[in-house]
Motif scaffolding. Structure first.
Motif, PDB file in Angstrom:
ATOM      1  N   LYS A  66       0.832  -1.208   0.000  1.00 31.45           N
ATOM      2  CA  LYS A  66       0.000   0.000   0.000  1.00 31.45           C
ATOM      3  C   LYS A  66       0.864   1.255   0.000  1.00 31.45           C
ATOM      4  O   LYS A  66       0.591   2.222  -0.708  1.00 31.45           O
ATOM      5  N   GLN A  67       1.932   1.250   0.796  1.00 31.68           N
ATOM      6  CA  GLN A  67       2.814   2.411   0.837  1.00 31.68           C
ATOM      7  C   GLN A  67       3.555   2.595  -0.481  1.00 31.68           C
ATOM      8  O   GLN A  67       3.754   3.724  -0.944  1.00 31.68           O
ATOM      9  N   GLU A  70       1.124   4.225  -2.769  1.00 37.01           N
ATOM     10  CA  GLU A  70       0.928   5.637  -2.458  1.00 37.01           C
ATOM     11  C   GLU A  70       2.059   6.502  -3.013  1.00 37.01           C
ATOM     12  O   GLU A  70       1.850   7.637  -3.430  1.00 37.01           O
ATOM     13  N   ARG A  71       3.285   5.956  -3.019  1.00 35.03           N
ATOM     14  CA  ARG A  71       4.436   6.721  -3.507  1.00 35.03           C
ATOM     15  C   ARG A  71       4.743   6.413  -4.974  1.00 35.03           C
ATOM     16  O   ARG A  71       5.751   6.842  -5.495  1.00 35.03           O
ATOM     17  N   TRP A 703      -4.307  11.176  -5.144  1.00 35.65           N
ATOM     18  CA  TRP A 703      -5.065   9.939  -5.324  1.00 35.65           C
ATOM     19  C   TRP A 703      -6.541  10.184  -5.021  1.00 35.65           C
ATOM     20  O   TRP A 703      -6.912  11.139  -4.333  1.00 35.65           O
ATOM     21  N   ARG A 713      -9.026   2.759  -7.140  1.00 35.35           N
ATOM     22  CA  ARG A 713      -8.096   3.821  -6.735  1.00 35.35           C
ATOM     23  C   ARG A 713      -7.459   4.415  -7.981  1.00 35.35           C
ATOM     24  O   ARG A 713      -6.907   3.689  -8.814  1.00 35.35           O
ATOM     25  N   GLN A 715      -4.596   7.172  -9.188  1.00 38.62           N
ATOM     26  CA  GLN A 715      -3.434   7.874  -8.648  1.00 38.62           C
ATOM     27  C   GLN A 715      -2.662   8.521  -9.785  1.00 38.62           C
ATOM     28  O   GLN A 715      -2.552   7.966 -10.884  1.00 38.62           O
TER      29      GLN A 715
END
Length: 759
Positions: A66-67, A70-71, A703, A713, A715
């Motif tokens: 997940k991290q 996100e990045r 996002w 999702r 992003q």
């Protein structure tokens, strides 16, 4: 499987989505009346199971899938976004931690070593790019020299990758789950599609995952086109890669899990090498193909003890793996290669163009077993946590170069040749530059975390024993080498090493932990460093050194970890001393019985540098305001040199700092990050090519997870917002460089967008 068409992969994704919709009802019916079976977690989010990676170490960061999402870290090129102290070297295809890269940073996938290979002479090297990041569930970054747990190669640190398990997709008692992801990256105009599907029937879990990516050359900031060495624009290229992953896990009552896994990664890149020398090759005739493959099959056993079990956790993995790196060149040479040997003789001029081909290969096949276990117990009123394990593995390395050249039939016995008759001396191919090498390695470790003062003080001694043996094999390919007659077969190499560690941790408060650690590390010399022999009379010679000693280090770290998810961070100061640091250096031809002038461009040999020192500081912090706002930052600085020669190392990155500000709600969020890097002016030989100016870049990401579409999702991110020209210092190639520095600059303004759907 090697050349899968785009339509086929799109069909696979559609088929996966169809399976998800069809199997949802099927598994729901199958589960009817029995309900979800509660099983004790083994490896889902990386927190339930203790392994060697979870042991106390210098500075460890666990990054979840997940991290990474996100990045927007979806391939190895992006890993520098995770930590200011981590850098990716595209030239060598390796991770750099604390100023060390290549095979001085250990990389594992599911506990299995990924080899970093180097043919030593023809530029075929790498290994880290054989991993598809969309297959990962967690990524552990271990910063610091510590061989007491990880063995040979962990001088700079460890990158430990874990691939998805079917349990990762099956949450909240679900019997099936899937992830579909698509993305586009303008830095190389690549698009990517990835599909993972998992299902369970009773205690049996299965995972299928596949991915495909296609793109072009990675952009830079060069603006000079055309042919030849003055070109600064990147060479045109097209690439595609695909991967497949299969896992089957069987849970058994009592905390046992048995599993099998199969993985295959393949990537091909076709390059139009417009910057090839126009005095050597016909302009526009030079093409290169790079191929990277990795395959593995593994079987695992995991145990999560309950009650009074004699072990708390245990893991055992048996595996087979093969990695292959290949670079092919196809061109038209403008003159016969012998004209480079005796250019004054008119006999060597006037030949027409000729075909030039090189197929350079290095591959490693390995198989072995690795395992670890954890046990907590009380002895004499003192709590202990024992961690122990080991690995035993075999490796076979093969290097070969096939070639074709424009060599007319000539009776060399009737012409003047100062080096003796040979059909085409510059061909120097259709042979191996070193013999095949069979290796075996054994590592065993144990450490004990002993707790005092109501568990506020923890003392952790540790010890690892490693032994390796490299055995050159007699092969006809090596005997075809023109250097075999001079150097013959080398001797084998074998050695062993004990690597101790001592660490102290003190919980000063509930949220502040201070630590200090001393640890030794080592790296066994590679087959290339020991045995490679490559060169041409009339040019240069590079030879291996079968007498190389293993590299060793003493590493000292002090630091602190503080805070929690709302406010926290860490700081670490380190100082590492290395002995027998392996490098190349010029040697005197007379030492090896070589006639003066036979190699006018010199002879180099792998050597052990007596003393090298690298020291630095790393710090990170974060703060969440509680109203959706957050901020974070980090800094990494290092310095390193050969202390005997008082010479700086080119592998040391410039000082780097990152600061960010973000805002997030339940359904959307955005981040802004500023990355600032200082100039690098302390380099080997004070060479201006390796000096880089300071720079600052700004990245903006965002996002959105719409409430109307559960599991979706979206992003997007814009990187290097202000289109700044800059260089990643450790990306600059070592050795003889013919292209201008601008050719190696980083991309300007780029963007990336991705869509992920979970079911």
């Amino acid at each position: 499987m090697h050349k899968l068409s785009k339509s086929f992969w799109l069909g696979c994704v559609a088929f996966g989505a169809l399976n998800a919709s069809m199997l949802s009802s099927a598994f729901a019916q199958d589960a009817g009346g029995q309900g979800p079976i509660e099983l004790k977690p083994i490896v889902v989010d990386g927190k339930a199971k203790k392994t060697a990676i979870d042991a106390p170490t210098v500075l460890t960061e666990r990054v979840t899938a997940k991290q990474m999402q996100e990045r927007q870290v979806d391939r190895i090129d992006d890993i520098g976004r995770l930590d200011p102290g981590i850098n990716y070297n595209r030239t060598s295809d390796s991770i750099n931690i604390r100023g060390l890269g290549d095979n001085r940073v250990l990389t594992t996938v599911d506990g299995i070593r990924i080899p970093w290979l180097d043919d030593g002479a023809r530029g075929v090297k790498g290994g880290m790019s054989t991993v598809d990041f969309d297959t990962l569930s967690t990524l552990d970054i271990i910063q610091g020299a510590d061989s007491s747990l990880f063995g040979s190669g962990a001088l700079g640190g460890v990158i430990a990758l874990r691939t998805l398990n079917p349990e990762d997709l099956l949450t909240e008692g679900k019997n099936w789950g899937s992830i579909t992801k698509g993305s586009y990256d303008s830095s190389d105009r690549s698009w990517n599609i990835n599909q993972a599907f998992a299902a369970r029937a009773n205690n049996t879990y299965v995972l299928f995952q596949g991915g495909y990516r296609a793109g072009k050359e990675r952009e830079n900031m060069g603006d000079i086109g055309g042919f030849g060495a003055t070109r600064t624009e990147k060479n045109p290229a097209e690439y595609d890669q695909n991967n497949l992953l299969f896992k089957l896990n069987q849970h058994v009552d009592g905390g046992h899990r048995f599993g099998i896994a199969a993985e295959r990664f393949s990537a091909d890149e076709d390059i139009d090498t417009l910057n090839a020398s126009t005095s050597t090759y016909q302009p526009g005739s030079s093409f290169e193909t790079k191929t990277r493959k990795r395959e593995r099959i593994s079987a695992t056993y995991d145990y999560d003890g309950t009650g009074d079990a004699w072990l708390d956790q245990a893991n055992l993995t048996i595996y087979w793996q093969k990695e292959e790196l290949k670079d092919n060149t196809d061109a038209i040479r403008l003159r016969d290669p012998r004209s480079f040997i005796i250019p004054r003789d008119p006999f060597f001029y006037g030949y027409p163009y000729g075909v030039y081909k090189r197929d350079n290969l290095i591959e490693e096949t390995s198989y072995g077993v690795t395992g670890n276990a954890v046990k907590e117990l009380e002895l004499g009123g003192v709590n202990h946590e024992f961690r122990f394990g080991g690995e035993l593995y075999w490796q076979g390395i093969h290097q070969y170069s096939a070639g074709v050249d424009n060599c007319p039939d000539v009776d060399w016995n009737k012409i003047r040749d100062p080096f003796g008759p040979q059909s085409c001396r510059m061909l120097h191919s259709n042979s191996s530059d070193m013999p095949d090498v069979d290796s075996v390695a054994l590592g065993l470790y144990v450490e004990d975390s002993i707790k005092f003062m109501d568990d506020r003080l923890t003392i952790t001694p540790g010890l690892r024993f490693d032994w390796y043996d490299r055995d050159p094999q007699k092969t006809s390919d090596y005997e075809q080498s023109p250097n075999y007659a001079q150097w013959g077969y080398p001797e084998g190499s074998s050695d062993s090493k004990f690597s101790p560690k001592l660490r102290a941790e003190w919980a000063a408060t509930d949220n502040v932990t201070l630590y200090a650690q001393w640890a030794q590390a080592f790296r066994a010399p590679s087959a290339t460093e020991l045995y490679l022999t490559y060169g041409n009379p009339g040019a240069y010679l590079q030879i291996g050194n079968a007498d190389l000693e293993p590299e060793t280090s003493n590493g000292f770290d002090i630091g602190a970890k503080f805070g929690d998810d709302q406010f926290g961070g860490s700081v670490s100061i380190y100082n590492n001393y290395y002995k027998n640091f392996i490098d190349t250096a010029a040697v005197n031809p007379a030492e090896y019985g070589v006639p003066a002038g036979m190699y006018p461009m010199g002879i180099t040999r792998y050597i052990n540098r007596a003393h090298v020192q690298i020291y630095g500081v790393e710090a990170k912090a974060h703060y969440a305001f509680g109203n959706g706002w957050k901020t974070w930052g980090g800094i990494a600085a290092a310095q390193g040199k050969d202390t005997d020669e008082d010479e700086y190392l080119n592998s040391i990155p410039a000082l780097k700092g990152v600061v960010g500000l973000g805002y997030a709600t339940e359904t959307w969020g955005t981040d802004v990050a500023l990355t600032a890097v200082s100039k690098r002016d302390k380099v080997e030989d004070d060479n201006d090519f390796y000096k880089t100016p300071g720079y600052a870049t700004v990245d903006v990401t965002g996002w959105w997870e719409p409430e109307q579409f559960k599991g979706l999702r979206v992003q997007a991110g814009v990187y290097n917002l202000f289109d700044k020209q800059y260089w990643n210092a450790i990306d600059l190639p070592e050795g003889r460089v013919t292209s201008p520095k601008d050719y190696f600059s980083e991309p300007g303004r780029t963007f990336k967008v991705s869509l992920t759907q979970r079911f």
